[in-house]
Scaffold this motif. Structure first.
Motif, PDB file in Angstrom:
ATOM      1  N   PRO A  42       0.811  -1.219   0.000  1.00 18.90           N
ATOM      2  CA  PRO A  42       0.000   0.000   0.000  1.00 18.90           C
ATOM      3  C   PRO A  42       0.848   1.274   0.000  1.00 18.90           C
ATOM      4  O   PRO A  42       1.838   1.376   0.726  1.00 18.90           O
ATOM      5  CB  PRO A  42      -0.827  -0.114   1.285  1.00 18.90           C
ATOM      6  CG  PRO A  42      -0.059  -1.035   2.161  1.00 18.90           C
ATOM      7  CD  PRO A  42       0.674  -1.978   1.257  1.00 18.90           C
ATOM      8  N   ALA A 112      -5.911  -4.805   3.623  1.00 23.92           N
ATOM      9  CA  ALA A 112      -4.608  -4.146   3.595  1.00 23.92           C
ATOM     10  C   ALA A 112      -3.745  -4.647   4.752  1.00 23.92           C
ATOM     11  O   ALA A 112      -4.265  -4.985   5.824  1.00 23.92           O
ATOM     12  CB  ALA A 112      -4.775  -2.625   3.680  1.00 23.92           C
ATOM     13  N   TRP A 117       3.608   0.089   4.926  1.00 24.69           N
ATOM     14  CA  TRP A 117       3.018   1.140   4.102  1.00 24.69           C
ATOM     15  C   TRP A 117       4.078   2.152   3.668  1.00 24.69           C
ATOM     16  O   TRP A 117       5.042   2.427   4.384  1.00 24.69           O
ATOM     17  CB  TRP A 117       1.919   1.869   4.868  1.00 24.69           C
ATOM     18  CG  TRP A 117       0.668   1.074   5.074  1.00 24.69           C
ATOM     19  CD1 TRP A 117       0.547  -0.119   5.729  1.00 24.69           C
ATOM     20  CD2 TRP A 117      -0.645   1.423   4.629  1.00 24.69           C
ATOM     21  NE1 TRP A 117      -0.769  -0.547   5.724  1.00 24.69           N
ATOM     22  CE2 TRP A 117      -1.521   0.389   5.059  1.00 24.69           C
ATOM     23  CE3 TRP A 117      -1.175   2.494   3.935  1.00 24.69           C
ATOM     24  CZ2 TRP A 117      -2.887   0.417   4.791  1.00 24.69           C
ATOM     25  CZ3 TRP A 117      -2.535   2.520   3.673  1.00 24.69           C
ATOM     26  CH2 TRP A 117      -3.381   1.482   4.090  1.00 24.69           C
TER      27      TRP A 117
END
Length: 307
Positions: A42, A112, A117
């Protein structure tokens, strides 16, 4: 119900280079719009003021074949609802809390991962996204900084007069969005692109958040946001050992050479990319090169972290 923005999702998809299916997340009485494009690691893109997820369109199109691109519209901006902000609250604080709830939703309900990230920030997206990251340690392991700040103004810094004027509520509500967009790019934006940036802010009632953001700029210890800016600057130490990319438009009148020097002082190991012909809207002035540079940075650090 909170007031809805003047631009619908169907209308937004007809804007130049914005062919995305929107998503909404409910924060109780109001709904936040966000893009969720692609699969993979992500990449969270946090815009500033008075922009919205439209500013990330080239980057989303350039990364979504390999990464999962998440680009929210902050509360009161873009296609998100317009709930009233209580007086006395710093918008960067409330938007960071919103971001936390959205990411929790994506990890809990939308598959997710809880960690790994990449955070990309621009303008007020810096204080918003980096404060969220500070409140959720370990979630972000790469940072991309584009013409923003996350600390008190460095010595000698002066806010441009045009922005000083926008801090006056009456004037700012009338002129903020149009003037900011017109001055943020070094090259004239095509009319259709300029109209797209301004579409969510057609009416004065839709400009409350951009006006409040201008008023929240901390210029001295007397300003409410000063202590938070100091804490945020101190929190940057968490990124000193992580991969960081700084992409900087050198002709930015708002975030000037003094701000850039402060970033490089605080994050001396960052990969620095300077764009001499780009201004505050660095993604508009040098979209092709900047997207390529960010894609290369992510590919190299993918290998370096074993992801």
């Amino acid at each position: 119900m909170s007031p809805r923005p003047p631009l619908t999702a169907a209308q937004a998809r007809r804007l130049p280079d914005y062919p995305f299916q929107g998503h909404w997340f409910g924060h109780g009485a109001w709904h936040q719009h966000y893009l969720d494009e692609g699969r993979g690691t992500p990449v969270l893109m946090v815009h500033g003021s008075p922009t919205w997820s439209y500013m990330w369109r080239h980057l989303v199109l350039g990364l979504r074949t390999r990464y999962r691109c998440i680009a929210p519209d902050l509360r009161g901006m873009g296609l998100s609802d317009r709930p009233r902000d209580p007086d006395g609250e710093l918008l960067a604080d409330t938007r960071a809390q919103d971001l936390g709830r959205l990411v929790d939703h994506l990890t809990t309900d939308r598959g997710a991962p809880a960690r790994g990230w990449t955070l990309i920030v621009h303008d007020w997206g810096g204080p918003v996204g980096l404060w969220w990251s500070h409140l959720h340690p370990g979630v972000v392991d790469r940072l991309v900084v584009l013409n923003t700040t996350a600390f008190p103004p460095p010595p000698g810094y002066r806010l441009p007069r045009a922005v000083q004027a926008l801090r006056r509520p009456a004037l700012g509500r009338i002129t903020h969005a149009a003037n900011a967009v017109a001055q943020a790019s070094c090259r004239p934006l095509p009319q259709a692109v300029r109209d797209a940036y301004l579409a969510p802010y057609r009416h004065r009632r839709d400009r409350s958040a951009p006006v409040r953001f201008a008023r929240d700029i901390p210029l001295s210890p007397a300003d409410p946001g000063w202590s938070r800016a100091r804490r945020l600057g101190q929190a940057l130490i968490t990124f000193t050992q992580l991969p960081v990319f700084i992409g900087w438009g050198m002709r930015d009148p708002l975030h000037d050479d003094l701000v850039l020097a402060e970033w490089t002082r605080r994050l001396p190991r960052a990969s620095l990319h300077l764009y001499p012909r780009a201004g505050h809207f660095v993604l508009e002035d040098t979209a092709g090169q900047l997207v390529e540079d960010i894609r290369d940075f992510l590919a190299v650090t993918d290998r370096g972290t074993g992801t």
